[in-house]
Design a protein around this motif. Structure first.
Motif, PDB file in Angstrom:
ATOM      1  N   ILE A 191       0.867  -1.190   0.000  1.00 11.96           N
ATOM      2  CA  ILE A 191       0.000   0.000   0.000  1.00 11.96           C
ATOM      3  C   ILE A 191       0.899   1.233   0.000  1.00 11.96           C
ATOM      4  O   ILE A 191       1.587   1.509   0.983  1.00 11.96           O
ATOM      5  CB  ILE A 191      -0.931   0.019   1.228  1.00 11.96           C
ATOM      6  N   SER A 192       0.920   1.956  -1.103  1.00 15.56           N
ATOM      7  CA  SER A 192       1.789   3.129  -1.209  1.00 15.56           C
ATOM      8  C   SER A 192       1.151   4.344  -0.540  1.00 15.56           C
ATOM      9  O   SER A 192      -0.039   4.346  -0.194  1.00 15.56           O
ATOM     10  CB  SER A 192       2.064   3.449  -2.678  1.00 15.56           C
ATOM     11  N   GLY A 193       1.954   5.387  -0.384  1.00 18.83           N
ATOM     12  CA  GLY A 193       1.425   6.634   0.136  1.00 18.83           C
ATOM     13  C   GLY A 193       0.360   7.215  -0.781  1.00 18.83           C
ATOM     14  O   GLY A 193      -0.608   7.826  -0.319  1.00 18.83           O
ATOM     15  N   PHE A 194       0.511   6.998  -2.086  1.00 17.47           N
ATOM     16  CA  PHE A 194      -0.497   7.459  -3.037  1.00 17.47           C
ATOM     17  C   PHE A 194      -1.817   6.705  -2.833  1.00 17.47           C
ATOM     18  O   PHE A 194      -2.902   7.291  -2.933  1.00 17.47           O
ATOM     19  CB  PHE A 194      -0.002   7.267  -4.470  1.00 17.47           C
ATOM     20  N   ASP A 195      -1.715   5.403  -2.558  1.00 20.02           N
ATOM     21  CA  ASP A 195      -2.926   4.622  -2.268  1.00 20.02           C
ATOM     22  C   ASP A 195      -3.644   5.175  -1.046  1.00 20.02           C
ATOM     23  O   ASP A 195      -4.876   5.318  -1.045  1.00 20.02           O
ATOM     24  CB  ASP A 195      -2.559   3.152  -2.023  1.00 20.02           C
ATOM     25  N   LEU A 196      -2.877   5.461  -0.004  1.00 16.82           N
ATOM     26  CA  LEU A 196      -3.491   5.973   1.225  1.00 16.82           C
ATOM     27  C   LEU A 196      -4.156   7.325   0.978  1.00 16.82           C
ATOM     28  O   LEU A 196      -5.257   7.581   1.485  1.00 16.82           O
ATOM     29  CB  LEU A 196      -2.424   6.101   2.320  1.00 16.82           C
ATOM     30  N   PHE A 197      -3.503   8.173   0.211  1.00 13.95           N
ATOM     31  CA  PHE A 197      -4.060   9.506  -0.057  1.00 13.95           C
ATOM     32  C   PHE A 197      -5.354   9.405  -0.855  1.00 13.95           C
ATOM     33  O   PHE A 197      -6.378   9.973  -0.470  1.00 13.95           O
ATOM     34  CB  PHE A 197      -3.037  10.351  -0.811  1.00 13.95           C
ATOM     35  N   VAL A 198      -5.314   8.667  -1.964  1.00 19.91           N
ATOM     36  CA  VAL A 198      -6.501   8.541  -2.819  1.00 19.91           C
ATOM     37  C   VAL A 198      -7.612   7.802  -2.080  1.00 19.91           C
ATOM     38  O   VAL A 198      -8.790   8.174  -2.162  1.00 19.91           O
ATOM     39  CB  VAL A 198      -6.140   7.814  -4.136  1.00 19.91           C
ATOM     40  N   GLY A 199      -7.257   6.757  -1.329  1.00 16.79           N
ATOM     41  CA  GLY A 199      -8.259   6.010  -0.574  1.00 16.79           C
ATOM     42  C   GLY A 199      -8.913   6.858   0.507  1.00 16.79           C
ATOM     43  O   GLY A 199     -10.124   6.755   0.749  1.00 16.79           O
ATOM     44  N   THR A 200      -8.117   7.713   1.154  1.00 18.55           N
ATOM     45  CA  THR A 200      -8.665   8.601   2.180  1.00 18.55           C
ATOM     46  C   THR A 200      -9.635   9.609   1.568  1.00 18.55           C
ATOM     47  O   THR A 200     -10.720   9.852   2.115  1.00 18.55           O
ATOM     48  CB  THR A 200      -7.529   9.341   2.911  1.00 18.55           C
ATOM     49  N   ILE A 201      -9.254  10.188   0.431  1.00 18.44           N
ATOM     50  CA  ILE A 201     -10.147  11.130  -0.258  1.00 18.44           C
ATOM     51  C   ILE A 201     -11.455  10.434  -0.624  1.00 18.44           C
ATOM     52  O   ILE A 201     -12.555  10.973  -0.419  1.00 18.44           O
ATOM     53  CB  ILE A 201      -9.479  11.703  -1.517  1.00 18.44           C
ATOM     54  N   GLY A 202     -11.343   9.216  -1.177  1.00 26.41           N
ATOM     55  CA  GLY A 202     -12.545   8.472  -1.547  1.00 26.41           C
ATOM     56  C   GLY A 202     -13.431   8.180  -0.358  1.00 26.41           C
ATOM     57  O   GLY A 202     -14.664   8.299  -0.437  1.00 26.41           O
ATOM     58  N   SER A 203     -12.823   7.807   0.760  1.00 25.91           N
ATOM     59  CA  SER A 203     -13.591   7.511   1.974  1.00 25.91           C
ATOM     60  C   SER A 203     -14.297   8.756   2.501  1.00 25.91           C
ATOM     61  O   SER A 203     -15.441   8.684   2.969  1.00 25.91           O
ATOM     62  CB  SER A 203     -12.664   6.936   3.052  1.00 25.91           C
ATOM     63  N   ILE A 204     -13.622   9.908   2.413  1.00 25.42           N
ATOM     64  CA  ILE A 204     -14.235  11.163   2.853  1.00 25.42           C
ATOM     65  C   ILE A 204     -15.437  11.493   1.982  1.00 25.42           C
ATOM     66  O   ILE A 204     -16.498  11.913   2.486  1.00 25.42           O
ATOM     67  CB  ILE A 204     -13.208  12.307   2.816  1.00 25.42           C
ATOM     68  N   LEU A 205     -15.314  11.263   0.677  1.00 23.60           N
ATOM     69  CA  LEU A 205     -16.429  11.542  -0.231  1.00 23.60           C
ATOM     70  C   LEU A 205     -17.628  10.648   0.079  1.00 23.60           C
ATOM     71  O   LEU A 205     -18.774  11.107   0.070  1.00 23.60           O
ATOM     72  CB  LEU A 205     -15.986  11.346  -1.681  1.00 23.60           C
ATOM     73  N   ILE A 206     -17.361   9.381   0.351  1.00 20.87           N
ATOM     74  CA  ILE A 206     -18.455   8.460   0.698  1.00 20.87           C
ATOM     75  C   ILE A 206     -19.105   8.884   2.009  1.00 20.87           C
ATOM     76  O   ILE A 206     -20.338   8.876   2.154  1.00 20.87           O
ATOM     77  CB  ILE A 206     -17.931   7.020   0.786  1.00 20.87           C
ATOM     78  N   LEU A 207     -18.277   9.277   2.987  1.00 25.56           N
ATOM     79  CA  LEU A 207     -18.812   9.736   4.270  1.00 25.56           C
ATOM     80  C   LEU A 207     -19.666  10.992   4.088  1.00 25.56           C
ATOM     81  O   LEU A 207     -20.744  11.118   4.695  1.00 25.56           O
ATOM     82  CB  LEU A 207     -17.667  10.011   5.242  1.00 25.56           C
ATOM     83  N   LEU A 208     -19.200  11.918   3.243  1.00 25.42           N
ATOM     84  CA  LEU A 208     -19.982  13.126   2.968  1.00 25.42           C
ATOM     85  C   LEU A 208     -21.336  12.776   2.354  1.00 25.42           C
ATOM     86  O   LEU A 208     -22.365  13.374   2.695  1.00 25.42           O
ATOM     87  CB  LEU A 208     -19.212  14.053   2.025  1.00 25.42           C
ATOM     88  N   PHE A 209     -21.340  11.797   1.455  1.00 25.10           N
ATOM     89  CA  PHE A 209     -22.598  11.356   0.849  1.00 25.10           C
ATOM     90  C   PHE A 209     -23.560  10.849   1.909  1.00 25.10           C
ATOM     91  O   PHE A 209     -24.741  11.209   1.930  1.00 25.10           O
ATOM     92  CB  PHE A 209     -22.326  10.263  -0.185  1.00 25.10           C
ATOM     93  N   VAL A 210     -23.052  10.020   2.818  1.00 25.09           N
ATOM     94  CA  VAL A 210     -23.905   9.446   3.860  1.00 25.09           C
ATOM     95  C   VAL A 210     -24.441  10.542   4.773  1.00 25.09           C
ATOM     96  O   VAL A 210     -25.645  10.603   5.067  1.00 25.09           O
ATOM     97  CB  VAL A 210     -23.128   8.396   4.680  1.00 25.09           C
ATOM     98  N   VAL A 211     -23.562  11.438   5.214  1.00 27.49           N
ATOM     99  CA  VAL A 211     -23.967  12.496   6.144  1.00 27.49           C
ATOM    100  C   VAL A 211     -24.986  13.436   5.503  1.00 27.49           C
ATOM    101  O   VAL A 211     -26.036  13.749   6.097  1.00 27.49           O
ATOM    102  CB  VAL A 211     -22.732  13.288   6.624  1.00 27.49           C
TER     103      VAL A 211
END
Length: 227
Positions: A191-211
């Motif tokens: 898991i690269s640093g790029f994976d963590l960054f992109v995955g975190t952004i994606g997770s935030i977007l999904i969380l925003l959708f739910v909220v």
């Protein structure tokens, strides 16, 4: 010709409060005054899609050489120019076609998002499954925006003070980091640093959708009370 307003059949207000909104609007108005008559909103939309395919091609070709990421950077600028100016030019010249523009513009946005994140996932820098998480998050938030335009009368283009332009700057920074740091595993193994960054952004977007979905549903329940 492209206009980002929703169809005339509904009264919808565009809500754009991102950090760069005012500055970008001034720049776009200035550029509209410089464009010759043969430059039309439809042609700008096509140019934006050329930029989208360039972004995709640059990411995929970076498997051969990281120098291809320059194509991605150029594509991001071209995509911004075409996508941001098509609706602005239609409004500037008073030649809007709201229903047609709304449909075509957001259809192109969906394809562009697929090309950007799909290309990133096919590059040596970000895992495809991680890129698909970010794609799902962006598309879910887009679905929320379109649904809220129907039920709330507002098309929200800004979340957490960021909009499409701010996301483009994030992509530019991320791509430059790929060029500088390379595709080495780094400190996190597979898991690269790029994976963590992109995955975190994606997770935030999904969380925003739910909220935002829960909040909107709660507000609508107050309006649409059971008899």
């Amino acid at each position: 010709m492209i206009e980002n307003n929703p169809p005339q059949t509904a009264t919808v207000t565009r809500v754009q409060t991102n950090i760069l909104a005012v500055t970008e609007r001034r720049l776009l108005t200035f550029l509209c005054g410089l464009l010759p008559s043969w430059v039309t909103p439809d042609r700008l939309t096509g140019l934006g899609m050329v930029g989208s395919f360039a972004i995709f091609g640059g990411y995929v070709a970076s498997n051969v050489s990281p120098a291809w990421l320059w194509l991605t950077l150029v594509g991001l600028v071209v995509q911004w120019f075409g996508d941001s100016l098509d609706g602005s030019l239609a409004r500037y010249r008073h030649i809007e076609r709201p229903s047609y523009g709304y449909f075509v513009d957001h259809s192109c946005d969906g394809l562009t998002t697929l090309l950007i994140l799909g290309g990133m996932g096919l590059s040596p820098y970000v895992r495809l499954d991680v890129a698909l998480i970010a794609l799902a998050g962006y598309l879910l938030l887009s679905v929320h925006a379109f649904l809220y335009a129907r039920v709330g009368g507002q098309l929200k283009l800004t979340f957490l003070a960021a909009g499409p332009t701010e996301l483009r700057f994030v992509l530019i920074g991320l791509t430059i980091a790929m060029m500088l740091l390379g595709d080495n595993p780094g400190l996190f193994g597979k898991i690269s640093g790029f994976d963590l960054f992109v995955g975190t952004i994606g997770s935030i977007l999904i969380l925003l959708f739910v909220v935002h979905t829960m909040g909107t549903a709660r507000d609508l329940a107050k309006v649409d009370r059971l008899p």
